[in-house]
Design an enzyme around this catalytic site. Structure first.
Site, mmCIF file in Angstrom:
data_model
loop_
_atom_site.group_PDB
_atom_site.id
_atom_site.type_symbol
_atom_site.label_atom_id
_atom_site.label_comp_id
_atom_site.label_asym_id
_atom_site.label_seq_id
_atom_site.Cartn_x
_atom_site.Cartn_y
_atom_site.Cartn_z
ATOM 1 C CD GLU A 194 -3.458 -0.930 1.824
ATOM 2 O OE1 GLU A 194 -3.662 0.246 1.938
ATOM 3 O OE2 GLU A 194 -4.242 -1.681 1.945
ATOM 4 C CG HIS A 200 -2.733 -4.398 7.994
ATOM 5 N ND1 HIS A 200 -2.760 -5.611 7.326
ATOM 6 C CD2 HIS A 200 -4.222 -3.998 7.568
ATOM 7 C CE1 HIS A 200 -3.820 -5.986 6.933
ATOM 8 N NE2 HIS A 200 -4.750 -4.850 6.898
#
Length: 457
Positions: free
Chosen positions: A61, A301
């Site tokens: 990402e 995360h």
């Protein structure tokens, strides 16, 4: 709070320390994106302890070029070998690698099955989700060269076809083929990333059974392995990290405070070729909260870090089919059933309604062109409305027609290709099973015959 999860006494001369981290770098949608990614860059470039000093960092990402430019600039001295990967219509797959070990070769494998082009609000298809393959030079003389496969697989967005379980299963199949080839080529293979698949899922079984990879976490926690969602839900938030290696939907993550206890899961992995790689210790990293004024987690995360001992070339173990035929047959049957269901239910639904919309819009547009002649004399503003509606129908009709003819048809053929590949492998396994049974039967008959002869003598 960084939890040391497991450690063994190995000779670490040939070990490397690896980090995999989904950084949540969505432009506009990720809160405090720029500040968080800058903080991650500084943590990687200036480790506080030896436990935070990595040889290789695989990131997901990284979707904004300015973020990568900042990370690359800050980490230039610490990690002289760097690579960000490009594909797709928008930004790219978001995959990057920072390394102290010289990079010999890289290539990007873009998943042929990766969401639907119509799901622009999800974006997986447009960013071109892929596998970023990086081949490294032997990190010490005589050590096996390392092949690192970094990926961020299609995300689940709901139930039914919105879960995209078929897409992830097909992506796992492609993963397995690459892994098997690289293992045969003599590489120590490591597969990392946000794989969006829980340990009990079909993609995970494809990784471990078909690709022959082993979960580095499982090796270090085989005595008390916690993988099922209901088991994880019973643990405290701290123990979910410490005992189950949770990296996603932890309540200790400020972006996931409202998550249910049962939502906590482990979907960020380092899967390894266990014949040639030994995991030494594993940690869940980047669990701290950033200082004021941010007071938030580094990402939605947590990161996963593992130290790995790589075999020397003299110790290289050539790959074999580590799993029995029955296990592989079960995986093939499950994958074929998954694809057949999607092709039987979702593909026709998508194709029919978009096709019908296209042809109906054509008929209505023709009718509107005829009708405007009659309404123009009634009132000028009515013709303006007719033109506006006609324009909307032309645009939406063409889009749905193109999605039907190019998108849905392409997805259907790609799924059919994977299905045929799995069916080929399934047929081969069945032949092997029959041959094994035949030989066993012949051996049994020969033994019985020998016993009978001995009795007659």
């Amino acid at each position: 709070m960084t939890a040391l999860l497991s450690e063994k006494n190995y000779d670490t001369k040939q070990s490397i320390k690896l980090l995999t981290f989904n950084t949540w770098g969505l432009k506009l949608l990720s809160k405090h994106r720029k500040a968080r990614l800058q903080a991650i860059a500084h943590e990687l470039a200036n480790p506080k302890t030896s436990d935070d000093d990595y040889d290789v960092a695989a990131l997901q990402e990284i979707w904004c070029e300015e973020d990568w430019a900042y990370i690359e600039h800050v980490c230039r001295k610490k990690y002289p070998y760097r690579r960000v990967f490009k594909s797709g219509i928008i930004t790219g797959p978001g995959l990057a690698v920072l390394s102290k070990i010289p990079i010999v070769e890289t290539f990007l494998y873009r998943f042929p099955i990766n969401g639907r082009s119509s799901a622009f609000f999800r974006g997986d298809w447009y960013v071109g989700k892929s596998i970023a393959v990086t081949m490294f030079q032997s990190h010490v003389p005589g050590s096996l060269p390392i092949a690192l496969l970094n990926s961020h697989m299609h995300a689940p967005y709901g139930q039914g076809d919105a879960s995209y379980s078929t897409h992830r299963a097909c992506q796992a199949w492609d993963f397995a083929k690459l892994v098997r080839m690289l293992k045969k080529a003599g590489y120590a293979v490591i597969q990392v990333g946000d794989l969006n698949s829980k340990p009990e899922s079909l993609p995970y079984k494809i990784f471990t059974v078909e690709a022959g990879l082993t979960d580095s976490w499982n090796v270090l926690h085989h005595e008390k392995l916690i993988t099922k969602s209901e088991e994880i839900a019973k643990l405290s938030s701290e123990d979910q990290i410490k005992l189950a290696g949770v990296t996603c939907n932890s309540r200790l993550n400020t972006w996931r405070k409202s998550s249910k206890a049962g939502d906590a899961c482990r979907i960020d992995y380092a899967l390894i070729d266990a014949e040639n790689i030994i995991p030494i210790k594993a940690q869940v990293k980047f669990t701290e909260v950033l200082p004021s004024p941010l007071l938030c987690s580094y990402s939605d995360h947590f990161a996963y870090s593992v130290e790995l001992k790589i075999n020397s070339q003299a110790q290289h173990v050539t790959p074999e089919d580590m799993h029995n035929l029955k296990e592989r047959e079960g995986v093939y049957k499950a994958l074929i059933a998954e694809i057949k269901h999607y092709r039987r239910v979702t593909i026709p639904f998508q194709a029919i309604w978009r096709k019908v919309y296209f042809f109906i819009s054509v008929i209505i547009v023709i009718g509107m062109h005829v009708g405007i002649v009659f309404v123009a004399d009634v009132a000028g503003w009515i013709s303006v409305i007719f033109l506006l509606i006609t324009t909307i129908l032309i645009v939406s009709g063409l889009l749905n027609g193109m999605i039907w003819y190019f998108g849905v048809r392409s997805e259907s053929r790609a799924l059919q290709e994977v299905q045929m590949e799995v069916e080929d492998a399934y047929t081969y396994i069945q032949d092997l099973t029959m041959e094994k049974t035949r030989r066993s039967s012949q051996s049994h008959r020969k033994e019985s015959s020998d016993i009978h002869v001995q009795e007659l003598q």
